[in-house]
Design an enzyme around this catalytic site. Structure first.
Site, mmCIF file in Angstrom:
data_model
loop_
_atom_site.group_PDB
_atom_site.id
_atom_site.type_symbol
_atom_site.label_atom_id
_atom_site.label_comp_id
_atom_site.label_asym_id
_atom_site.label_seq_id
_atom_site.Cartn_x
_atom_site.Cartn_y
_atom_site.Cartn_z
ATOM 1 N N PHE A 23 0.821 -1.206 0.103
ATOM 2 C CA PHE A 23 0.100 -0.062 0.055
ATOM 3 C C PHE A 23 0.700 1.395 0.138
ATOM 4 C CE2 PHE A 23 -2.266 2.890 3.224
ATOM 5 C CZ PHE A 23 -2.865 3.789 2.344
ATOM 6 N N ASP A 43 10.152 -6.865 -3.393
ATOM 7 C CA ASP A 43 9.008 -7.267 -2.568
ATOM 8 C C ASP A 43 9.037 -8.693 -2.716
ATOM 9 O OD1 ASP A 43 5.980 -7.582 -1.182
ATOM 10 O OD2 ASP A 43 6.125 -5.185 -1.591
ATOM 11 N N LEU A 83 10.450 -0.365 3.942
ATOM 12 C CA LEU A 83 8.904 -0.376 4.600
ATOM 13 C C LEU A 83 8.597 -1.985 4.294
ATOM 14 C CD1 LEU A 83 9.330 2.554 3.100
ATOM 15 C CD2 LEU A 83 7.025 2.398 2.157
ATOM 16 N N TYR A 155 4.927 -7.654 16.074
ATOM 17 C CA TYR A 155 5.030 -6.539 15.143
ATOM 18 C C TYR A 155 5.286 -5.300 15.993
ATOM 19 C CZ TYR A 155 3.433 -2.588 12.106
ATOM 20 O OH TYR A 155 3.484 -1.542 11.092
ATOM 21 N N TYR A 169 23.468 0.880 14.638
ATOM 22 C CA TYR A 169 24.222 1.134 13.563
ATOM 23 C C TYR A 169 24.636 2.380 13.301
ATOM 24 C CZ TYR A 169 24.233 -3.774 11.403
ATOM 25 O OH TYR A 169 24.207 -4.890 11.013
ATOM 26 N N THR A 185 -2.823 5.315 8.567
ATOM 27 C CA THR A 185 -2.625 5.639 6.949
ATOM 28 C C THR A 185 -3.677 5.086 6.394
ATOM 29 O OG1 THR A 185 -0.475 6.650 7.400
ATOM 30 C CG2 THR A 185 -1.283 6.884 5.272
#
Length: 324
Positions: A23, A43, A83, A155, A169, A185
């Protein structure tokens, strides 16, 4: 977001977007291409959909690579937007171990890539790092109230660990990092079966099915339209290297879930009624960002009102449902 012609050469970079057919990722790829960048979309299509980026495949500046970022990736790019990760409870709870691996091992692999190439990397973190907040609204300084062993932890804690890795890092290897925390969103290309409240309500309303509200409907959310979010994300990547984040990106206009349901019913002229069900474990009662940092450092604020964004999203789902 308009871009001055003289800036195009500066922006003509090869950019890696993980989760690029999802999305948010597909909208990001589209905007980066429009602004003169070459885009490598990566992906594994667990939740991303090929139809989200089909219209980009003929663009010579766009490349699609099927890959799972829990495995190393060896490519040459100038920037990374990370993402990749299922973002709705239905999807991230389907395979919770893989969800955690995507957040943690995916972050390690993408940070390793950024370290090797000495490039900037942005992490799409989430408001879920705040858990069920005891402070309202939520500033970036709030450390959260997260259940580490609950069904949402794969999650929530995965994203929290990813943030830890990014800052380690940064401190240990001088990797140029950007961390944003994305609040609710919505918009076109949401998955119709992702279980998120906006897509759920719109699909149910268009089908004249009862709209499902978990809890009493008084819990609150703030809803940011996808175009606003993408502009904020790009602004963060292009900000001064000293701004590492985390930076909240979301719309501070707050609505109850019941108010959202009533808006969707009215905008779709639906015959739906509301069906109340028990609230799932650890579901947050309040969620609203403080965006002072984004306003001050990025000059960013959302501009699209909820009604306007819902109309655009409803139009998308109306067209989509005709093909089902």
């Amino acid at each position: 977001m308009e871009i001055a012609p003289q800036e195009v050469d500066v922006l003509n970079k090869r950019v890696l977007v993980t989760g690029g057919s999802g999305f948010l990722g597909s909208h990001l790829c589209e905007q980066l291409l429009a602004q003169g960048s070459e885009v490598l979309c990566v992906d594994n299509f667990f939740t991303g959909r090929r139809q989200n980026i089909t219209h980009l495949l003929e663009n010579k500046s766009f490349e699609l690579l099927r890959h799972d970022i829990t495995f190393p990736l060896y490519v040459e790019v100038d920037e990374v937007y990370n993402l990749a990760c299922p973002a709705s409870p239905v999807h991230y709870q389907f395979d919770p171990v893989q969800t955690t691996k995507t957040s943690v091992m995916g972050a390690i692999n993408m940070l390793g890539l950024a370290k090797r190439l000495k490039i900037k990397i942005l992490q799409a973190s989430t408001s879920e790092v705040y858990g069920d907040p005891e402070i309202h609204p939520q500033p970036e300084s709030y450390r959260g109230n997260v259940n580490p062993i609950g069904p949402r932890a794969c999650y929530d804690e995965g994203k929290r660990c990813a943030e830890t890795l990014f800052f380690d890092y940064y401190r240990q290897h001088n990797v140029k990092i950007k961390v944003i925390r994305i609040f609710n969103t919505y918009g076109p290309r949401m998955h119709p079966n992702d279980g998120r409240v906006v897509s759920n309500f719109i699909v149910q309303a268009l089908r004249n099915q009862n709209i499902t509200i978990y809890g009493d409907g008084r819990q609150t959310r703030s809803f940011c339209y996808v175009d606003d979010l993408i502009h904020g994300m790009i602004a963060m990547m292009r900000s001064d290297d000293a701004l590492t984040g985390p930076v909240n990106l979301g719309n501070p206009s707050e609505f109850t879930i019941r108010e959202l349901a009533e808006k969707v019913i009215a905008l779709t002229n639906s015959r739906s009624s509301i069906d109340y069900r028990p609230l799932p474990q650890d579901d947050p009662m309040q969620r609203k960002p403080i965006i002072d940092l984004a306003q001050q450092k990025l000059g960013w604020s959302p501009t699209i009102h909820l009604d306007e964004g819902l109309i655009k999203t409803i139009d998308y789902f109306e067209s989509l449902l005709k093909t089902y």
